[in-house]
Design a protein around this motif. Structure first.
Motif, short mmCIF file in Angstrom:
data_model
loop_
_atom_site.label_atom_id
_atom_site.label_comp_id
_atom_site.label_asym_id
_atom_site.label_seq_id
_atom_site.Cartn_x
_atom_site.Cartn_y
_atom_site.Cartn_z
N ASP A 437 -65.02 -6.52 -14.46
CA ASP A 437 -64.77 -6.27 -12.88
C ASP A 437 -65.29 -4.84 -12.36
N ALA A 438 -64.85 -3.86 -13.89
CA ALA A 438 -65.26 -2.45 -13.02
C ALA A 438 -66.80 -2.07 -13.21
N ARG A 439 -67.93 -2.29 -14.38
CA ARG A 439 -69.14 -3.33 -14.58
C ARG A 439 -69.69 -3.78 -13.26
N LEU A 440 -68.98 -4.84 -12.52
CA LEU A 440 -69.15 -4.78 -10.86
C LEU A 440 -69.43 -3.99 -9.83
N ASN A 441 -68.03 -3.49 -9.80
CA ASN A 441 -67.54 -3.07 -9.31
C ASN A 441 -69.01 -1.64 -9.02
N ALA A 442 -69.20 -0.85 -9.90
CA ALA A 442 -70.23 0.19 -10.52
C ALA A 442 -71.46 -0.50 -9.64
N TYR A 443 -71.55 -2.00 -10.08
CA TYR A 443 -72.95 -1.99 -9.15
C TYR A 443 -72.93 -2.20 -7.49
N LEU A 444 -72.09 -2.54 -7.40
CA LEU A 444 -71.22 -2.42 -5.98
C LEU A 444 -71.88 -1.22 -5.35
N ALA A 445 -71.69 -0.07 -5.91
CA ALA A 445 -71.12 1.04 -5.27
C ALA A 445 -72.49 1.62 -5.39
N GLN A 446 -73.87 1.90 -6.54
CA GLN A 446 -74.76 1.73 -6.84
C GLN A 446 -76.08 0.86 -5.83
N GLU A 447 -75.38 -0.11 -5.43
CA GLU A 447 -75.80 -0.69 -4.27
C GLU A 447 -75.88 0.06 -2.94
N ARG A 448 -74.67 0.21 -2.55
CA ARG A 448 -74.57 1.37 -1.38
C ARG A 448 -75.19 2.72 -1.11
N ASN A 449 -74.89 2.66 -2.34
CA ASN A 449 -76.19 4.39 -2.55
C ASN A 449 -77.16 4.20 -2.27
N TRP A 450 -77.70 3.52 -2.50
CA TRP A 450 -79.29 3.57 -2.51
C TRP A 450 -79.43 3.20 -0.86
N LEU A 451 -78.34 2.17 0.00
CA LEU A 451 -78.42 1.99 1.49
C LEU A 451 -78.62 3.05 1.65
N ILE A 452 -77.58 3.84 1.35
CA ILE A 452 -77.69 5.22 2.69
C ILE A 452 -78.87 6.24 2.20
N GLU A 453 -78.90 6.25 1.41
CA GLU A 453 -80.31 6.52 0.99
C GLU A 453 -81.47 6.35 1.37
N ASP A 454 -81.67 5.05 1.71
CA ASP A 454 -82.60 4.61 2.11
C ASP A 454 -82.19 4.45 3.68
N PHE A 455 -81.84 4.48 3.98
CA PHE A 455 -81.14 4.62 5.55
C PHE A 455 -81.76 6.15 5.96
N ARG A 456 -80.60 7.68 5.53
CA ARG A 456 -81.32 8.84 5.91
C ARG A 456 -83.09 9.19 5.60
N LYS A 457 -83.56 8.47 4.30
CA LYS A 457 -84.81 8.60 4.31
C LYS A 457 -85.57 8.04 5.11
#
Length: 505
Positions: A437-457
């Protein structure tokens, strides 16, 4: 009154009957390819193919796979389309048309090479190949429908010459060097797409060894060539794309590979029915139990691809294309060539045609299934030409081939937000312990960070939010940073549960 001279003239000008019959299959095969070309103009581009064309374009622009582009599959998936994308740029043509042309040429080359190899066997002289060749052309070019161009379609085309060589090996017949090289390269490319495709190759080799009562053919040069290609691709992936092993594969292992569709979805479908009908056709037409070399190879390959389909545990139509295509070839070969006498041919001819037509119609329906997303292209076209587009959804079909159809630019580094979707399915369908469950939450946070980064870029002109599948609107509103990024956007419309937000600045 005609004279002997007139008769001679007519015989000279008119081709013999057997020559006219020999030309007919070629004309009908040409007609099949013409139908396939027309279908490419009316059947929508496959979702995954459309995304992989985007991947190829970004790679040519200098972006790095598995770093700037997040793709779930090994590099072979992207490299399969890269030549078409590159050629499209040189010719200033949409790469979808180049890829379509390349695949039709590959189908023609595969059929021709397979035919040349199988005709090396003296036993092939007893078989009337014309009707079966027409059927095979239709199976390879028309039957795929919406899955045309998928990796499974390409892998089937590259596998066929190897199938012909396996048939010759099972008869202990000599194989020329050009056929060995072609078969080894084709099978190697097929295996490089997915490790699951090892099963059809292994079963063909094993069946040939049993039939020939010799184990040495298991180490035939075409198998060595295929093994070398797979090894080179694997080592190249490790050296050039280490992120596939350090970033992508752990994600895939813990999400995509951790759950399965229900057994009814995996096994009770049109693909399984078509395989069963094909095997029944073989059993009924070969009651002696002795299969000739080509049919044995096709049966082994269809069963091997069936194993790969079931082991993938999704039941998706495109996963089943190699299995169904080989089953169709088995069925066509069994029904078109399994004739012991002319009377038998007359008794079974009409029934065979009905069976083949019904099977082909079912296959067309199975492979033409796709997600309906409504009139999104028309709605977007009214807002802005060639927009930069971002999609908040776990459904890839919303953004692809939409973004290519409207001449837009896809903002996200992912085909869709598949991590959140796969995490949801993992939690719904499996038992998740605390570390997982902790790994899955880390994956979700990683995807969110990718999305935010792509949005700003690269701020999108339009944002599509899928409220029909997964509550993406609520998810976006619950994220303060994402809500801030969406501040300059207004609701411009909603189509089939998908909100269209347009930038106001």
């Amino acid at each position: 009154m005609s004279t002997p001279t007139d008769a001679v003239t007519r015989q000279t000008l008119a081709p013999p009957a057997h020559e006219r019959l020999a030309v007919t299959p070629w004309l009908l095969i040409g007609a099949v390819f013409m139908v396939a070309i027309l279908l490419r103009q009316v059947v929508p581009l496959n979702t995954d193919v459309s995304w992989l064309l985007v991947v190829g374009e970004r790679m040519l622009d200098g972006q790095h796979l598995y770093r700037d582009i997040i793709e779930i599959n090994p590099p072979m998936a992207a490299f399969a389309y890269l030549p078409g994308v590159a050629l499209g740029r040189v010719l200033h043509v949409d790469p979808r048309h180049v890829v379509d042309a390349q695949l039709l040429l590959l189908a023609a080359a595969s059929l021709f090479a397979t035919s040349r190899i199988i005709r090396l066997s003296p036993m092939s002289a007893a078989v009337s190949w014309g009707p079966f060749a027409i059927w095979a052309a239709a199976v390879l070019t028309i039957l795929p429908m919406h899955v045309f161009g998928q990796r499974e379609h390409i892998a089937t085309l590259t596998f066929l010459p190897g199938l012909a060589v396996y048939a010759l090996r099972s008869n202990r017949e000599p194989v020329p060097a050009w056929a060995v090289i072609m078969a080894g390269a084709g099978v190697g490319i097929t295996l490089a797409f997915k490790p699951f495709f090892t099963f059809p190759a292994a079963l063909c080799i094993l069946a040939g060894a049993v039939r020939s009562r010799a184990w040495l053919p298991m180490f035939a040069p075409e198998n060595v060539i295929a093994g070398v290609i797979v090894s080179v691709v694997s080592v190249g992936t490790y050296l050039l794309y280490p992120e596939y092993f350090t970033v992508t594969y752990p994600l895939v292992r813990d999400t995509y590979l951790s759950w399965s569709m229900s057994p009814s979805v995996i096994f009770l479908n049109a693909a399984t029915l078509l395989l069963a009908v094909a095997l029944a056709s073989v059993a009924l037409t070969r009651r002696s139990g002795r299969l000739d070399a080509p049919l044995l190879a096709m049966v082994a390959a269809s069963v091997g691809f069936a194993i790969s389909f079931y082991l993938q545990r999704r039941g998706w139509p495109y996963h089943s294309y190699p299995m169904v295509a080989l089953a169709m070839l088995c069925m066509g070969y069994a029904l078109m060539t399994a004739v012991d006498t002319d009377s038998h041919r007359r008794r079974t001819g009409a029934a065979s045609i009905l069976i083949l037509a019904a099977a082909f119609a079912l296959g067309l329906q199975w492979f033409n299934a796709r997600i309906y997303v409504g009139p999104l292209p028309e709605a977007i076209a009214r807002l802005k030409p060639h927009p930069r587009l971002l999609v908040l959804s776990g459904e890839a079909a919303i953004g692809h081939p939409l973004v290519r159809d409207i001449g837009g630019t896809f903002v996200s580094r992912q085909e869709n937000l598949w991590i959140r979707e796969f995490v949801r399915l993992t939690r719904e369908r499996t038992s998740v312990d605390a570390p997982t469950d902790a790994r899955l939450n880390a994956y979700l946070a990683q995807e969110r960070n990718w999305l935010i980064e792509d949005f700003r870029k690269l701020p999108p002109d339009l944002v599509l939010i899928d409220n029909l599948r997964g509550g993406w609107g609520d998810w976006a509103r619950a994220d303060a940073e994402l809500q801030q990024l969406l501040g300059p956007y207004r609701l411009a419309g909603s189509v089939e549960g998908v909100d269209i937000l347009a930038r106001t600045e």
